[in-house]
Scaffold this active site. Structure first.
Site, PDB file in Angstrom:
ATOM      1  CB  ALA A 112      59.923  88.601  30.885  1.00 14.78           C
ATOM      2  CB  ALA A 113      64.520  91.490  31.833  1.00 10.77           C
ATOM      3  N   GLY A 115      63.731  90.278  27.431  1.00  9.34           N
ATOM      4  CA  GLY A 115      62.469  90.170  26.294  1.00  9.34           C
ATOM      5  C   GLY A 115      62.636  89.376  25.281  1.00  9.34           C
ATOM      6  N   GLY A 116      63.654  88.894  24.913  1.00 10.66           N
ATOM      7  CA  GLY A 116      63.966  87.971  23.590  1.00 10.66           C
ATOM      8  C   GLY A 116      62.783  86.796  23.696  1.00 10.66           C
ATOM      9  CE  LYS A 117      64.652  82.026  27.116  1.00 11.58           C
ATOM     10  NZ  LYS A 117      65.726  82.879  27.406  1.00 11.58           N
ATOM     11  NE  ARG A 140      67.176  91.161  34.547  1.00 15.86           N
ATOM     12  CZ  ARG A 140      67.865  90.470  33.540  1.00 15.86           C
ATOM     13  NH1 ARG A 140      68.993  90.741  33.069  1.00 15.86           N
ATOM     14  NH2 ARG A 140      67.153  89.404  33.233  1.00 15.86           N
ATOM     15  CG  ASP A 162      59.758  87.322  43.016  1.00 16.34           C
ATOM     16  OD1 ASP A 162      59.293  86.532  42.361  1.00 16.34           O
ATOM     17  OD2 ASP A 162      60.363  87.272  44.177  1.00 16.34           O
ATOM     18  CG  ASP A 178      64.954  81.301  30.477  1.00 20.03           C
ATOM     19  OD1 ASP A 178      65.566  80.205  30.261  1.00 20.03           O
ATOM     20  OD2 ASP A 178      65.755  82.374  30.425  1.00 20.03           O
ATOM     21  CB  CYS A 229      71.610  79.581  30.432  1.00 22.67           C
ATOM     22  SG  CYS A 229      71.958  80.633  31.492  1.00 22.67           S
TER      23      CYS A 229
END
Length: 290
Positions: A112-113, A115-117, A140, A162, A178, A229
């Site tokens: 998650a870090a 935190g944008g998504k 993070r 984790d 992600d 990405c």
């Protein structure tokens, strides 16, 4: 800028012509993009503050884009300080849209870090979803907590661990993965990346482990969105093939990002975005686990 080994892999995957387009995308001066944090504000207020500050902008795919040299001006806005806008790449905004989370659902963000998504999922569900956000790195994770607090993203259970070690009894309606990756889609003139064959092997191992875990944590009929990405088939199409071999059904993402240049992909229904001045190179695949 980019390493020889990465260029060779890109050429092997896409051929000389498309590889040339990707290399030009790497060399493009990428714009600074951000979105309104709907938890605290709306686009009208964002536009008003940008105009008052004399910041020229474009609207694209529901977000805002300014020249890369204007990033510091955005950070000086009161809206930024108050958490009313969030700087995030256009590509990074795509997975939460594909996830389609709704109020009342149990959602897991596995990596998650910063935190944008996660905060975007909260905003898209009107704060009505029950979100669990995992981050195994303590530094993070603190950044994740800070950003979520600034954005007003409540009802998020941050777990400093984790995601692969989550209690097997836990169950979620939707999972966003992600995944950690080589970042081969994010190369720019000022950020050449750190690609290596060793890094690729490590990322692929982590991706397969996280995918395996995700499919055990989903409720029957649950949705999994996998993204990277990266532009490399080993991290994208082959990961999708792995998920399908474990019982997941690949379905369409439902996305049609404005002005994005899409690359060919063997993962039917998935989205593979080429890098350019607006977007990072990015892969998004959506699955239903029955």
């Amino acid at each position: 800028m980019e390493t020889e080994a990465l260029v060779l892999r890109i050429k092997e995957a896409y051929g000389e012509e498309i590889a040339g387009e990707i290399e030009r995308g790497w060399r493009a001066m990428r714009k600074t993009t951000f979105r309104t944090n709907a938890i605290k504000s709306d686009d009208g207020r964002t536009e008003a503050e940008l105009k008052a500050a004399g910041v020229e902008y474009e609207r694209i795919n529901g977000a805002f884009a300014v020249g890369g040299d204007r990033a510091s001006f955005v950070r000086e806005l009161k809206a930024y300080e108050r958490g009313e806008i969030y700087m995030q790449s256009l590509s990074s905004m795509l997975p939460p849209y594909a996830l389609g989370a709704r109020a009342g659902e149990d959602i897991l963000d596995m990596c998650a870090a910063p935190g944008g998504k996660t905060s975007q999922i909260v905003a898209l569900t009107g704060g009505g979803a029950f979100v669990t956000a995992c981050e195994k790195d303590r530094f993070r994770a603190e950044r994740l907590k800070h950003n979520l607090a600034l954005m007003g993203a409540g009802r998020v259970n941050v777990m400093v661990k984790d995601a692969c070690s989550l209690d097997p009894a836990m169950r979620f309606d939707r999972i966003l993965l992600d995944a950690p990756c080589t970042g081969s889609g994010t190369i720019t003139p000022s950020s050449p990346g750190k690609y290596s064959e060793k890094l690729l092997v490590s990322c692929v191992k982590a991706q397969r482990a996280l995918l395996t875990k995700a499919m055990t944590l989903l409720k029957k009929g649950g949705t999994l969105v996998y993204s990277t990405c990266s532009l490399l088939p080993e991290e994208n199409e082959e990961a999708a093939k792995f998920a399908v071999s474990r019982g997941a059904e690949l379905v369409g993402t439902g996305l049609a990002p404005e002005r994005a240049r899409l690359l060919p992909t063997m993962a039917r229904g998935a989205l593979l975005v080429a890098p350019d001045e607006y977007y990072e190179g990015f892969f998004v695949a959506k699955f239903v686990v029955k």
